[in-house]
Motif scaffolding. Structure first.
Motif, PDB file in Angstrom:
ATOM      1  N   ASN A   1       0.825  -1.219   0.000  1.00 14.72           N
ATOM      2  CA  ASN A   1       0.000   0.000   0.000  1.00 14.72           C
ATOM      3  C   ASN A   1       0.854   1.263   0.000  1.00 14.72           C
ATOM      4  O   ASN A   1       0.454   2.296   0.545  1.00 14.72           O
ATOM      5  CB  ASN A   1      -0.953   0.014   1.206  1.00 14.72           C
ATOM      6  N   ASP A   2       2.050   1.173  -0.592  1.00 10.17           N
ATOM      7  CA  ASP A   2       2.967   2.313  -0.673  1.00 10.17           C
ATOM      8  C   ASP A   2       3.441   2.781   0.706  1.00 10.17           C
ATOM      9  O   ASP A   2       3.744   3.943   0.909  1.00 10.17           O
ATOM     10  CB  ASP A   2       2.316   3.472  -1.448  1.00 10.17           C
ATOM     11  N   HIS A   3       3.458   1.865   1.662  1.00 11.58           N
ATOM     12  CA  HIS A   3       4.114   2.182   2.936  1.00 11.58           C
ATOM     13  C   HIS A   3       4.829   0.930   3.450  1.00 11.58           C
ATOM     14  O   HIS A   3       4.619  -0.174   2.961  1.00 11.58           O
ATOM     15  CB  HIS A   3       3.136   2.750   3.976  1.00 11.58           C
ATOM     16  N   LEU A   4       5.691   1.144   4.437  1.00 10.76           N
ATOM     17  CA  LEU A   4       6.514   0.064   4.970  1.00 10.76           C
ATOM     18  C   LEU A   4       5.629  -1.041   5.535  1.00 10.76           C
ATOM     19  O   LEU A   4       4.720  -0.771   6.323  1.00 10.76           O
ATOM     20  CB  LEU A   4       7.412   0.632   6.074  1.00 10.76           C
ATOM     21  N   ASN A   5       5.861  -2.275   5.127  1.00 11.32           N
ATOM     22  CA  ASN A   5       5.143  -3.423   5.660  1.00 11.32           C
ATOM     23  C   ASN A   5       5.536  -3.651   7.125  1.00 11.32           C
ATOM     24  O   ASN A   5       6.658  -3.357   7.537  1.00 11.32           O
ATOM     25  CB  ASN A   5       5.484  -4.649   4.807  1.00 11.32           C
ATOM     26  N   VAL A   6       4.602  -4.205   7.899  1.00 14.50           N
ATOM     27  CA  VAL A   6       4.826  -4.351   9.341  1.00 14.50           C
ATOM     28  C   VAL A   6       6.087  -5.152   9.668  1.00 14.50           C
ATOM     29  O   VAL A   6       6.752  -4.883  10.671  1.00 14.50           O
ATOM     30  CB  VAL A   6       3.601  -4.989  10.020  1.00 14.50           C
ATOM     31  N   ARG A   7       6.417  -6.151   8.843  1.00 10.97           N
ATOM     32  CA  ARG A   7       7.588  -6.971   9.173  1.00 10.97           C
ATOM     33  C   ARG A   7       8.868  -6.131   9.156  1.00 10.97           C
ATOM     34  O   ARG A   7       9.808  -6.422   9.899  1.00 10.97           O
ATOM     35  CB  ARG A   7       7.717  -8.137   8.196  1.00 10.97           C
TER      36      ARG A   7
ATOM     37  N   ARG B   1       2.434   6.363  12.379  1.00 10.98           N
ATOM     38  CA  ARG B   1       2.406   7.058  11.094  1.00 10.98           C
ATOM     39  C   ARG B   1       2.940   6.139  10.006  1.00 10.98           C
ATOM     40  O   ARG B   1       3.758   5.259  10.270  1.00 10.98           O
ATOM     41  CB  ARG B   1       3.263   8.335  11.130  1.00 10.98           C
ATOM     42  N   GLU B   2       2.483   6.401   8.793  1.00 10.59           N
ATOM     43  CA  GLU B   2       3.023   5.658   7.662  1.00 10.59           C
ATOM     44  C   GLU B   2       4.479   6.039   7.438  1.00 10.59           C
ATOM     45  O   GLU B   2       4.870   7.189   7.608  1.00 10.59           O
ATOM     46  CB  GLU B   2       2.237   5.975   6.399  1.00 10.59           C
ATOM     47  N   SER B   3       5.246   5.079   7.030  1.00  6.69           N
ATOM     48  CA  SER B   3       6.603   5.326   6.578  1.00  6.69           C
ATOM     49  C   SER B   3       6.618   5.042   5.080  1.00  6.69           C
ATOM     50  O   SER B   3       6.543   3.895   4.652  1.00  6.69           O
ATOM     51  CB  SER B   3       7.584   4.418   7.320  1.00  6.69           C
ATOM     52  N   ARG B   4       6.668   6.109   4.284  1.00  7.11           N
ATOM     53  CA  ARG B   4       6.534   5.986   2.838  1.00  7.11           C
ATOM     54  C   ARG B   4       7.908   5.760   2.201  1.00  7.11           C
ATOM     55  O   ARG B   4       8.943   5.759   2.865  1.00  7.11           O
ATOM     56  CB  ARG B   4       5.885   7.259   2.275  1.00  7.11           C
ATOM     57  N   ALA B   5       7.922   5.608   0.886  1.00  7.16           N
ATOM     58  CA  ALA B   5       9.166   5.324   0.172  1.00  7.16           C
ATOM     59  C   ALA B   5      10.228   6.379   0.463  1.00  7.16           C
ATOM     60  O   ALA B   5       9.948   7.582   0.468  1.00  7.16           O
ATOM     61  CB  ALA B   5       8.897   5.266  -1.328  1.00  7.16           C
ATOM     62  N   ALA B   6      11.439   5.921   0.728  1.00  5.51           N
ATOM     63  CA  ALA B   6      12.628   6.765   0.938  1.00  5.51           C
ATOM     64  C   ALA B   6      12.605   7.546   2.252  1.00  5.51           C
ATOM     65  O   ALA B   6      13.384   8.476   2.428  1.00  5.51           O
ATOM     66  CB  ALA B   6      12.848   7.723  -0.233  1.00  5.51           C
ATOM     67  N   THR B   7      11.720   7.169   3.190  1.00  8.61           N
ATOM     68  CA  THR B   7      11.737   7.822   4.503  1.00  8.61           C
ATOM     69  C   THR B   7      12.949   7.329   5.293  1.00  8.61           C
ATOM     70  O   THR B   7      13.081   6.130   5.541  1.00  8.61           O
ATOM     71  CB  THR B   7      10.455   7.477   5.302  1.00  8.61           C
TER      72      THR B   7
ATOM     73  N   SER C   1       1.434 -11.431   8.427  1.00 10.61           N
ATOM     74  CA  SER C   1       1.093 -10.510   7.340  1.00 10.61           C
ATOM     75  C   SER C   1       0.884 -11.266   6.034  1.00 10.61           C
ATOM     76  O   SER C   1      -0.024 -10.944   5.250  1.00 10.61           O
ATOM     77  CB  SER C   1       2.209  -9.471   7.180  1.00 10.61           C
ATOM     78  N   ASP C   2       1.690 -12.294   5.791  1.00 11.33           N
ATOM     79  CA  ASP C   2       1.561 -13.078   4.565  1.00 11.33           C
ATOM     80  C   ASP C   2       0.201 -13.762   4.464  1.00 11.33           C
ATOM     81  O   ASP C   2      -0.304 -13.994   3.359  1.00 11.33           O
ATOM     82  CB  ASP C   2       2.652 -14.153   4.504  1.00 11.33           C
ATOM     83  N   GLY C   3      -0.370 -14.115   5.613  1.00  7.53           N
ATOM     84  CA  GLY C   3      -1.652 -14.810   5.591  1.00  7.53           C
ATOM     85  C   GLY C   3      -2.852 -13.907   5.421  1.00  7.53           C
ATOM     86  O   GLY C   3      -3.969 -14.382   5.154  1.00  7.53           O
TER      87      GLY C   3
ATOM     88  N   ALA D   1      -8.142  -4.940  -5.381  1.00  7.57           N
ATOM     89  CA  ALA D   1      -7.468  -5.382  -6.600  1.00  7.57           C
ATOM     90  C   ALA D   1      -7.098  -4.205  -7.491  1.00  7.57           C
ATOM     91  O   ALA D   1      -6.057  -4.220  -8.167  1.00  7.57           O
ATOM     92  CB  ALA D   1      -8.368  -6.357  -7.360  1.00  7.57           C
ATOM     93  N   SER D   2      -7.918  -3.150  -7.483  1.00  8.94           N
ATOM     94  CA  SER D   2      -7.653  -1.987  -8.338  1.00  8.94           C
ATOM     95  C   SER D   2      -6.691  -0.992  -7.697  1.00  8.94           C
ATOM     96  O   SER D   2      -6.281  -0.015  -8.335  1.00  8.94           O
ATOM     97  CB  SER D   2      -8.974  -1.279  -8.656  1.00  8.94           C
ATOM     98  N   GLY D   3      -6.348  -1.215  -6.422  1.00 10.61           N
ATOM     99  CA  GLY D   3      -5.401  -0.323  -5.759  1.00 10.61           C
ATOM    100  C   GLY D   3      -6.013   0.924  -5.167  1.00 10.61           C
ATOM    101  O   GLY D   3      -5.292   1.859  -4.818  1.00 10.61           O
ATOM    102  N   THR D   4      -7.349   0.965  -5.026  1.00  9.34           N
ATOM    103  CA  THR D   4      -7.978   2.137  -4.402  1.00  9.34           C
ATOM    104  C   THR D   4      -8.181   1.958  -2.915  1.00  9.34           C
ATOM    105  O   THR D   4      -8.388   2.927  -2.186  1.00  9.34           O
ATOM    106  CB  THR D   4      -9.338   2.445  -5.063  1.00  9.34           C
ATOM    107  N   GLN D   5      -8.149   0.708  -2.455  1.00  9.56           N
ATOM    108  CA  GLN D   5      -8.294   0.448  -1.024  1.00  9.56           C
ATOM    109  C   GLN D   5      -7.219  -0.509  -0.555  1.00  9.56           C
ATOM    110  O   GLN D   5      -6.811  -1.417  -1.277  1.00  9.56           O
ATOM    111  CB  GLN D   5      -9.682  -0.137  -0.707  1.00  9.56           C
ATOM    112  N   GLY D   6      -6.739  -0.287   0.656  1.00  6.01           N
ATOM    113  CA  GLY D   6      -5.760  -1.177   1.264  1.00  6.01           C
ATOM    114  C   GLY D   6      -6.098  -1.367   2.721  1.00  6.01           C
ATOM    115  O   GLY D   6      -7.223  -1.148   3.155  1.00  6.01           O
ATOM    116  N   GLY D   7      -5.105  -1.757   3.476  1.00 12.29           N
ATOM    117  CA  GLY D   7      -5.314  -1.970   4.901  1.00 12.29           C
ATOM    118  C   GLY D   7      -4.094  -1.511   5.674  1.00 12.29           C
ATOM    119  O   GLY D   7      -3.007  -1.384   5.127  1.00 12.29           O
ATOM    120  N   ALA D   8      -4.297  -1.257   6.947  1.00  9.06           N
ATOM    121  CA  ALA D   8      -3.179  -0.827   7.798  1.00  9.06           C
ATOM    122  C   ALA D   8      -3.382  -1.356   9.202  1.00  9.06           C
ATOM    123  O   ALA D   8      -4.510  -1.375   9.715  1.00  9.06           O
ATOM    124  CB  ALA D   8      -3.084   0.702   7.821  1.00  9.06           C
TER     125      ALA D   8
END
Length: 269
Positions: A2-8, A46-52, A161-163, A181-188
């Motif tokens: 979802n364009d942020h750092l995965n929990v792992r 907070r989200e950690s986005r790309a290159a943070t 997270s994989d499950g 599937a279309s990338g408009t919704q994710g989860g956190a």
């Protein structure tokens, strides 16, 4: 994810900082530290986005009695904002005397009460009878383990997270599956509590079982078990509070009526 750092990867980075800190505090070898982590309470703030760029600060909050209690705070190293906070319990003795730090409000449990955790079922059949669903299976690889062959703590987080996509297959009505599937919704994830009961080891076959404990307006309180099929026991449990997220606004969205009906079918008994 979802364009942020995965929990792992939050957990991976924090646990590297713990290795450095505890090895200095207790004179332990850095390689031995991950295997001493018995529980972690995690707040994702907070989200950690790309290159943070990230920085983790650690401090002792309790000890040297029954192990060490350590607070680890992850910051955005440009803005200084807090990104995540981990409270870890380690089965480590013989630590040098050190000043302790107070636990700030942002690091304290919010949606998961450590005094009210679900007692894991006695085994696989009991978990299924309680309403847990199978959402993943696998084999622990040697590269996921420490030098003693015990699964590294961040991998517990990662395997859960994989499950999750398989769990969403049960939970999401067709419209929300399409939005993901279309990338408009994710989860956190907002908060997690990991408890290691009997460490998984290299070569262990495991099954992930998941269920729903409670529902709020936006939040879903999930419970996950990693069952060690090789040894016939529950290896780890995790309680987690998460939300569905609009990826355009980057905000949590309320649980729809249709989704709530799906979730209620998975409420644990």
């Amino acid at each position: 994810e979802n364009d942020h750092l995965n929990v792992r990867y939050y957990a991976h980075k924090v646990n590297q900082a713990l290795q450095v800190y505890v090895s200095r505090l207790a004179g332990s070898s850095p390689e031995s530290v991950p295997g001493r982590i018995t529980s972690q309470h995690i707040r994702f703030i907070r989200e950690s986005r790309a290159a943070t760029p990230l920085r983790v600060d650690c401090g002792l909050t309790g000890g040297p009695g029954d192990g060490l209690e350590i607070l680890s705070v992850m910051h955005d190293n440009v803005t200084g904002e807090v990104v995540a906070a981990f409270q870890s319990h380690l089965d480590v003795e013989g630590a040098a005397a050190a000043d302790t730090v107070a636990t700030p409000d942002f690091a304290r449990p919010r949606g998961i009460d450590p005094a009210d955790l679900i007692v894991p079922p006695a085994g696989f059949d009991a978990a299924r009878a309680a309403g847990f669903r199978i959402v993943g299976r696998g084999v622990i690889a040697a590269e996921e383990c420490d030098g003693d062959g015990r699964l590294l703590p961040h991998v517990y987080v990662g395997r859960v997270s994989d499950g999750m996509p398989n769990l969403w297959a049960f939970l999401n009505p067709p419209a929300e599956r399409s939005a993901r599937a279309s990338g408009t919704q994710g989860g956190a994830a907002l908060e997690q509590r990991l408890t290691v009961l009997a460490p998984l080891t290299s070569g262990s076959v495991f099954t992930q079982l998941s269920g729903v404990r409670a529902l709020g307006n936006k939040t879903q309180h999930m419970v996950h078990l990693l069952h060690d099929d090789t040894h016939g026991r529950v290896a780890a449990s995790m309680e987690a509070v998460g939300v569905a997220m609009d990826l355009a606004t980057r905000r949590a969205v309320p649980i729809s009526d249709e989704r709530r009906r799906h979730l209620e079918k998975l409420l644990l008994r």
